[in-house]
Design a protein around this motif. Structure first.
Motif, PDB file in Angstrom:
ATOM      1  N   UNK A 215       0.845  -1.151  -0.111  1.00  0.00           N
ATOM      2  CA  UNK A 215       0.169   0.235  -0.044  1.00  0.00           C
ATOM      3  C   UNK A 215       0.913   1.195  -0.104  1.00  0.00           C
ATOM      4  N   UNK A 216       0.187   2.418  -0.337  1.00  0.00           N
ATOM      5  CA  UNK A 216       1.093   3.406  -0.537  1.00  0.00           C
ATOM      6  C   UNK A 216       0.567   4.787   0.148  1.00  0.00           C
ATOM      7  N   UNK A 217       1.480   5.661   0.296  1.00  0.00           N
ATOM      8  CA  UNK A 217       0.923   7.007   0.733  1.00  0.00           C
ATOM      9  C   UNK A 217       1.868   8.066   0.176  1.00  0.00           C
ATOM     10  N   UNK A 218       1.188   9.116   0.118  1.00  0.00           N
ATOM     11  CA  UNK A 218       1.894  10.493  -0.543  1.00  0.00           C
ATOM     12  C   UNK A 218       2.374  11.397   0.229  1.00  0.00           C
ATOM     13  N   UNK A 219       3.622  12.055   0.220  1.00  0.00           N
ATOM     14  CA  UNK A 219       4.069  13.172   0.879  1.00  0.00           C
ATOM     15  C   UNK A 219       4.314  14.215  -0.038  1.00  0.00           C
ATOM     16  N   UNK A 220       3.435  15.564   0.367  1.00  0.00           N
ATOM     17  CA  UNK A 220       4.119  16.902  -0.420  1.00  0.00           C
ATOM     18  C   UNK A 220       5.029  17.566   0.637  1.00  0.00           C
ATOM     19  N   UNK A 221       5.817  18.357   0.219  1.00  0.00           N
ATOM     20  CA  UNK A 221       6.793  18.979   1.225  1.00  0.00           C
ATOM     21  C   UNK A 221       7.099  20.299   0.299  1.00  0.00           C
ATOM     22  N   UNK A 222       6.567  21.334   0.929  1.00  0.00           N
ATOM     23  CA  UNK A 222       7.058  22.822   0.466  1.00  0.00           C
ATOM     24  C   UNK A 222       7.547  23.649   1.495  1.00  0.00           C
ATOM     25  N   UNK A 223       8.142  24.866   1.018  1.00  0.00           N
ATOM     26  CA  UNK A 223       8.574  25.806   1.824  1.00  0.00           C
ATOM     27  C   UNK A 223       7.164  26.383   2.560  1.00  0.00           C
ATOM     28  N   UNK A 224       7.460  26.621   3.877  1.00  0.00           N
ATOM     29  CA  UNK A 224       6.229  27.026   4.617  1.00  0.00           C
ATOM     30  C   UNK A 224       5.593  28.331   4.141  1.00  0.00           C
ATOM     31  N   UNK A 225       6.545  29.283   3.390  1.00  0.00           N
ATOM     32  CA  UNK A 225       6.000  30.614   2.917  1.00  0.00           C
ATOM     33  C   UNK A 225       5.027  30.453   1.719  1.00  0.00           C
ATOM     34  N   UNK A 226       5.145  29.375   1.053  1.00  0.00           N
ATOM     35  CA  UNK A 226       3.991  29.011  -0.006  1.00  0.00           C
ATOM     36  C   UNK A 226       2.731  29.002   0.708  1.00  0.00           C
TER      37      UNK A 226
END
Lengths: 287, 195
Positions: A215-226
């Motif tokens: 099974x899979x999961x997705x992680x998004x990661x971006x700069x907090x200022x976005x």
């Protein structure tokens, strides 16, 4: 200094970016080392070559063509504002009704938005979160299509983002990264000079991870200022000394979003509160 | 080989080498308020360097359009310029971001990378002059290395400004320049340069 140290700092020496003491030590080594002296000489020749071959003519378009475009854009703005002005009386009644409706909506929405109402939202992911909290592949496809997802390896991701993605996560031992993309958010709106992201501005890493059972999961990661709107969470898990984790979805179809240092991390397709806490535990700031 | 240090602007004015472009704060403020004459001064002071930088990133074929887009962007966003960095740094940063955005859009449309076909054709020729040689070798570097090299070697920016333009820590600029210079030197040697 030895050869290795000089080699690692040769551009700083060549460009005069060292302090006096560093520069002196570097110079001493170069005086005694033919290899480093040759390396420095090659930098010097290269610099002379590149500078001397720089095209001396200006090839930029003439100012008149830019002025024409600026005038056209001003006229469009003016026309829009004039039309708005001439219609103002005709719209007066409608305006009152619309204002009343907007006020009512604002009153309803205030508890939800809270202080975030003042934030400029550049990317709205609330629909993706509410529709696909428990469906990471669908979320992955939707986001990739909407934000021009580009397949990258972690080295390229780091180059584009300006930081190593996933480093703020505690991935369980039996979980592996199966695919990663960089999403192009519309624009970087960090305060001028404050953005620490990569050369393309504030983009977003999207990483598909697989558990031992497939099974899979997705992680998004971006700069907090976005400025990204993830919508209204179903619950907030509080952590001592850290910002809360916002949890979306129900039962074993969960998404969660939290901040670690200056990164916003959001995971889709999580199955339990324990899994959320495990992933976010690396992001717990020391209290 | 003839070495010329002068630059010629659209209006025929010469630009000094280096980062200073002699724009007064008053000119920048008036341009931000929409004064066309001041905007023209800003454009003529900076367009040559911005165009060269943009060309280095997107290639010859798109440099004019992207440069114009950059200055439209500059003049519409100038009121948000908060003087935390030098004005020139801010413009360079917008130029780099806009050029990289352009590259991303083009790559999504599956078009050629930076003048790939032209560069490849030129590289096959035995009669490359030294300027073409540099163009070919530079085009083989990663985009970020090209940008940093251009900002240092041509625009003579200090590391701190380069870091602000590219959005990397100051400490990273030196190591990227090391890499860029060594790669460029090796590419040039492969193409026959004997330096």
């Amino acid at each position: 200094m030895n050869c290795q140290q000089v080699s690692a700092n040769l551009s700083r020496y060549f460009d005069g970016e060292m302090n006096e003491e560093e520069s002196r030590l570097c110079q001493c080594h170069i005086d005694d080392c033919p290899d480093c002296r040759a390396e420095l000489a090659s930098f010097r020749s290269l610099s002379t070559l590149v500078c001397s071959c720089q095209d001396t003519k200006c090839h930029a378009p003439h100012w008149d063509s830019l002025a024409e475009r600026l005038d056209q854009e001003s006229q469009v703005e003016l026309a829009t504002s004039t039309r708005a002005h001439s219609n103002i009386y005709r719209r007066w009644t409608i305006g009152i009704l619309a204002a009343s409706a907007a006020s009512l909506l604002l009153l309803i929405a205030l508890p939800y938005f809270g202080s975030d109402a003042k934030r400029e939202i550049a990317v709205d992911l609330s629909k993706v979160v509410s529709a696909y909290a428990g469906q990471p592949i669908r979320a992955w496809e939707e986001l990739s299509s909407k934000y021009a997802g580009k397949d990258v390896d972690l080295v390229e991701a780091k180059r584009l983002l300006g930081y190593q993605p996933l480093s703020a996560l505690r991935l369980p031992d039996n979980v592996q990264l199966v695919s990663s993309k960089v999403l192009s958010f519309p624009e970087c709106i960090c305060a001028n000079g404050k953005c620490t992201c990569g050369p393309g501005g504030c983009n977003c890493a999207a990483m598909l991870c697989q558990r031992a059972d497939g099974s899979q999961f997705l992680v998004l990661e971006h700069c907090q200022s976005s400025k990204v709107n993830y919508g209204k969470p179903e619950q907030r898990l509080t952590r001592t000394g850290s910002q809360p984790i916002e949890v979306f979805g129900t039962e074993n179809r969960l998404a969660a979003s939290w901040v670690h240092r200056n990164h916003q991390l959001t995971a889709f397709g999580l199955t339990s509160q324990a899994e959320i806490e495990l992933l976010a535990s690396a992001g717990k700031d020391p209290s | 080989m003839e070495v010329t240090r002068q630059r010629v602007c659209p209006g025929g004015d010469e630009l000094p080498q280096g980062a200073s472009m002699s724009l007064s704060p008053e000119t920048v403020q008036r341009a931000a308020r929409g004064d066309r004459d001041s905007q023209q001064q800003v454009y003529e002071a900076m367009s040559s360097r911005v165009h060269a930088l943009v060309r280095r990133i997107v290639g010859e074929h798109a440099a004019d359009d992207v440069t114009q887009d950059v200055f439209i962007h500059v003049f519409t966003k100038m009121q948000t310029f908060n003087q935390e960095s030098a004005f020139e740094t801010w413009v360079y940063r917008l130029a780099v971001n806009d050029a990289l955005q352009y590259l991303r859009r083009e790559r999504r449309r599956s078009t050629l990378k930076l003048d790939e076909s032209t560069v490849a054709k030129r590289a096959d020729r035995a009669d490359l002059d030294i300027r073409e040689l540099i163009e070919v070798a530079m085009a083989r570097l990663e985009t970020e290395l090209r940008i940093i090299l251009q900002l240092k070697e041509i625009d003579k920016l200090p590391y701190e400004q380069i870091a602000q333009v590219v959005g990397v820590p100051v400490g990273t600029v030196g190591s990227r320049l090391n890499k860029a210079r060594r790669l460029l030197r090796d590419e040039l040697r492969q193409l026959g340069w004997e330096g």
